[in-house]
Design a protein around this motif. Structure first.
Motif, mmCIF file in Angstrom:
data_model
loop_
_atom_site.group_PDB
_atom_site.id
_atom_site.type_symbol
_atom_site.label_atom_id
_atom_site.label_comp_id
_atom_site.label_asym_id
_atom_site.label_seq_id
_atom_site.Cartn_x
_atom_site.Cartn_y
_atom_site.Cartn_z
ATOM 1 N N LEU A 140 0.853 -1.195 0.000
ATOM 2 C CA LEU A 140 0.000 0.000 0.000
ATOM 3 C C LEU A 140 0.888 1.243 0.000
ATOM 4 N N PRO A 141 0.487 2.279 -0.745
ATOM 5 C CA PRO A 141 1.277 3.511 -0.719
ATOM 6 C C PRO A 141 1.169 4.174 0.653
ATOM 7 N N ARG A 142 2.245 4.836 1.073
ATOM 8 C CA ARG A 142 2.240 5.442 2.415
ATOM 9 C C ARG A 142 1.207 6.547 2.559
ATOM 10 N N ARG A 143 0.750 7.089 1.416
ATOM 11 C CA ARG A 143 -0.225 8.172 1.539
ATOM 12 C C ARG A 143 -1.560 7.694 2.130
ATOM 13 N N VAL A 144 -1.826 6.383 2.130
ATOM 14 C CA VAL A 144 -3.098 5.924 2.722
ATOM 15 C C VAL A 144 -3.054 5.997 4.255
ATOM 16 N N TYR A 145 -1.887 6.327 4.795
ATOM 17 C CA TYR A 145 -1.723 6.410 6.245
ATOM 18 C C TYR A 145 -2.848 7.207 6.908
ATOM 19 N N HIS A 146 -3.200 8.341 6.296
ATOM 20 C CA HIS A 146 -4.228 9.195 6.897
ATOM 21 C C HIS A 146 -5.601 8.994 6.264
ATOM 22 N N SER A 147 -5.737 8.011 5.367
ATOM 23 C CA SER A 147 -7.029 7.788 4.706
ATOM 24 C C SER A 147 -7.970 7.023 5.622
ATOM 25 N N TYR A 148 -9.231 6.941 5.158
ATOM 26 C CA TYR A 148 -10.258 6.175 5.865
ATOM 27 C C TYR A 148 -10.696 5.011 4.964
ATOM 28 N N PRO A 149 -11.230 3.946 5.580
ATOM 29 C CA PRO A 149 -11.564 2.761 4.781
ATOM 30 C C PRO A 149 -12.404 3.058 3.527
ATOM 31 N N ASN A 150 -13.377 3.991 3.640
ATOM 32 C CA ASN A 150 -14.245 4.220 2.473
ATOM 33 C C ASN A 150 -13.520 4.920 1.323
ATOM 34 N N GLN A 151 -12.283 5.376 1.566
ATOM 35 C CA GLN A 151 -11.526 6.009 0.479
ATOM 36 C C GLN A 151 -10.681 4.983 -0.282
ATOM 37 N N LEU A 152 -10.739 3.733 0.174
ATOM 38 C CA LEU A 152 -9.905 2.699 -0.460
ATOM 39 C C LEU A 152 -10.773 1.714 -1.238
ATOM 40 N N SER A 153 -10.141 1.027 -2.173
ATOM 41 C CA SER A 153 -10.845 -0.022 -2.926
ATOM 42 C C SER A 153 -10.939 -1.279 -2.058
ATOM 43 N N GLY A 154 -11.756 -2.237 -2.498
ATOM 44 C CA GLY A 154 -11.911 -3.491 -1.746
ATOM 45 C C GLY A 154 -10.580 -4.197 -1.542
ATOM 46 N N GLY A 155 -9.772 -4.240 -2.602
ATOM 47 C CA GLY A 155 -8.476 -4.918 -2.511
ATOM 48 C C GLY A 155 -7.554 -4.203 -1.539
ATOM 49 N N GLN A 156 -7.586 -2.852 -1.577
ATOM 50 C CA GLN A 156 -6.735 -2.082 -0.648
ATOM 51 C C GLN A 156 -7.182 -2.293 0.788
ATOM 52 N N ARG A 157 -8.502 -2.371 0.976
ATOM 53 C CA ARG A 157 -9.005 -2.595 2.341
ATOM 54 C C ARG A 157 -8.553 -3.955 2.863
ATOM 55 N N GLN A 158 -8.549 -4.950 1.966
ATOM 56 C CA GLN A 158 -8.098 -6.258 2.428
ATOM 57 C C GLN A 158 -6.601 -6.211 2.755
ATOM 58 N N ARG A 159 -5.846 -5.399 2.028
ATOM 59 C CA ARG A 159 -4.424 -5.227 2.373
ATOM 60 C C ARG A 159 -4.266 -4.585 3.752
ATOM 61 N N VAL A 160 -5.157 -3.650 4.068
ATOM 62 C CA VAL A 160 -5.128 -3.033 5.398
ATOM 63 C C VAL A 160 -5.396 -4.098 6.466
ATOM 64 N N ALA A 161 -6.388 -4.941 6.204
ATOM 65 C CA ALA A 161 -6.716 -5.999 7.174
ATOM 66 C C ALA A 161 -5.523 -6.937 7.366
ATOM 67 N N ILE A 162 -4.798 -7.197 6.289
ATOM 68 C CA ILE A 162 -3.620 -8.069 6.383
ATOM 69 C C ILE A 162 -2.514 -7.364 7.171
ATOM 70 N N ALA A 163 -2.331 -6.053 6.903
ATOM 71 C CA ALA A 163 -1.312 -5.289 7.642
ATOM 72 C C ALA A 163 -1.624 -5.296 9.133
ATOM 73 N N ARG A 164 -2.908 -5.126 9.466
ATOM 74 C CA ARG A 164 -3.311 -5.116 10.874
ATOM 75 C C ARG A 164 -3.025 -6.475 11.529
ATOM 76 N N ALA A 165 -3.255 -7.548 10.767
ATOM 77 C CA ALA A 165 -2.986 -8.879 11.315
ATOM 78 C C ALA A 165 -1.484 -9.088 11.517
ATOM 79 N N LEU A 166 -0.687 -8.560 10.577
ATOM 80 C CA LEU A 166 0.756 -8.839 10.610
ATOM 81 C C LEU A 166 1.525 -8.009 11.621
ATOM 82 N N ILE A 167 0.961 -6.874 12.006
ATOM 83 C CA ILE A 167 1.735 -5.959 12.841
ATOM 84 C C ILE A 167 2.055 -6.580 14.205
ATOM 85 N N MET A 168 1.261 -7.580 14.582
ATOM 86 C CA MET A 168 1.530 -8.289 15.841
ATOM 87 C C MET A 168 2.627 -9.336 15.672
#
Ligand code: ADP
Ligand code: SF4
Ligand code: MG
Length: 318
Positions: A140-168
């Motif tokens: 994901l590009p770093r600019r999404v750092y300050h974005s909200y879920p509704n500003q992202l595509s479905g695929g990008q949102r799933q990448r966010v969910a994966i990032a959240r899972a991996l950060i632990m």
């Protein structure tokens, strides 16, 4: 053979459901005696039609649903005796619908860093750094750092969910239909990402899908679930090339169509997946099984070990 990370022993989950206001409650056996082993570093695929109990099993493994029977072991210890927080650190999940699983009012940075904040891991000054590293890692590009879920595509949102899972930095990721709500072109990208991350980070996956094509793409071993039970288990090679169970064969036939991987597989199984509230007697697959015999209507088949380390539960092999 590598060590077992997660193991279920005859795990059960029975819900008590009421079908009408004045009707008595009836038991619904969502998971009906499942014994499975997830070994370190492998991708175990769990496949079966919608309603067969996959998510209920996943929820029990994640500690979100208490089993009504059997036992779950994490690294050899009963999960009931382990402290919840330490399990959450090691087992993370990616759910089907990245929209409903991401809080729409929180920014991406806040969503991805939440596990660190909840579990007070590391130094707050370092959290932004870690989130950015995760965003890089999931493409994901770093600019999404300050974005909200509704500003992202479905695929990008799933990448966010994966990032959240991996950060632990978990050891195990349970992916429950991780691509089912995505467009076909995006599905492949997310599966590729999961594959790359596994190689890079040495993760162990339990990959759940109703679609055998998705499972085939990533899994090293496959367990086939029907109405709350594992009816066949084996290496991906065996399941995809030489399946034994008639149900596995039907699932396989459904993905060998010209456009595999799309939506709900069109099985030749007829429309009616049997109700777990009134499961057929004997082998629960018998009403739809082309090979059904008299004994199948009377007695449930028992699991039988296969020569290659797999298992099948069908009267044809007993
Ligand atoms: N909380 C619940 N209460 C009652 N029934 C449930 C509950 N959760 C799931 N079920 C039932 O359990 C069965 C298995 O559901 P689920 O595990 O979601 O299957 P899958 O993920 O394979 O589609 C279904 O019949 C479903 O309706
Ligand atoms: S036990 Fe009988 S009905 Fe069940 S899958 Fe095997 S052959 Fe078919
Ligand atoms: Mg499900």
């Amino acid at each position: 053979m590598s060590a077992s990370v997660l193991e279920t022993r005859d795990v059960r989950c029975t819900f008590s459901v009421r079908q009408g206001l004045f009707k008595p409650k009836r038991p619904l056996h969502a998971v009906n005696g499942v014994s499975l082993t997830l070994r370190k570093g492998e991708v175990l695929g769990l496949v079966g039609e919608s309603g067969c109990g996959k998510s209920t099993l996943a929820r029990m493994l994640l500690g979100l649903q208490a089993p009504t029977g059997g036992e779950i072991l994490f690294e050899g210890q009963s999960i009931g005796r382990l402290d919840r927080a330490s399990i959450t650190r090691k087992i993370q999940t990616v759910f089907q619908d990245p929209y409903s699983s991401l809080n729409p009012r929180k920014s991406i940075s806040s969503i991805v860093s939440l596990p660190l904040r909840v579990h007070k891991i590391g130094n707050p000054a370092d959290w932004q750094n870690q989130v950015e590293r995760m965003l890089d890692m999931v493409g994901l590009p770093r600019r999404v750092y300050h974005s909200y879920p509704n500003q992202l595509s479905g695929g990008q949102r799933q990448r966010v969910a994966i990032a959240r899972a991996l950060i632990m930095r978990p050891e195990v990721i349970i992916c429950d239909e991780p691509t089912s709500s995505l467009d076909v072109s995006v599905q492949a990208q997310i599966l590729n990402l999961l594959r790359e991350l596994r190689q890079e980070l040495g993760l162990t996956y339990l990959l759940i899908s109703h679609n055998l094509a998705v499972i085939d793409y990533l899994a090293s071993r496959i367990a086939v679930m029907h109405l709350g039970r594992i009816v066949e288990e084996g290496t991906t090679d065996t399941i995809m090339r030489q399946p034994s169970h008639p149900y596995t064969k039907a699932l396989l036939a459904s993905v060998l169509t010209p456009e595999p991987g799309l939506g709900v597989p069109a099985t030749d199984l007829g429309t009616s997946f049997p109700s777990p509230l009134a499961p057929p007697p004997g082998c629960t697959f018998h009403p739809r099984c082309p090979a059904a015999m008299q004994v199948c209507k009377e007695a449930a088949p028992k699991p039988r070990a296969q020569a290659d380390g797999g298992m099948v539960e069908c009267h044809l092999y007993t």
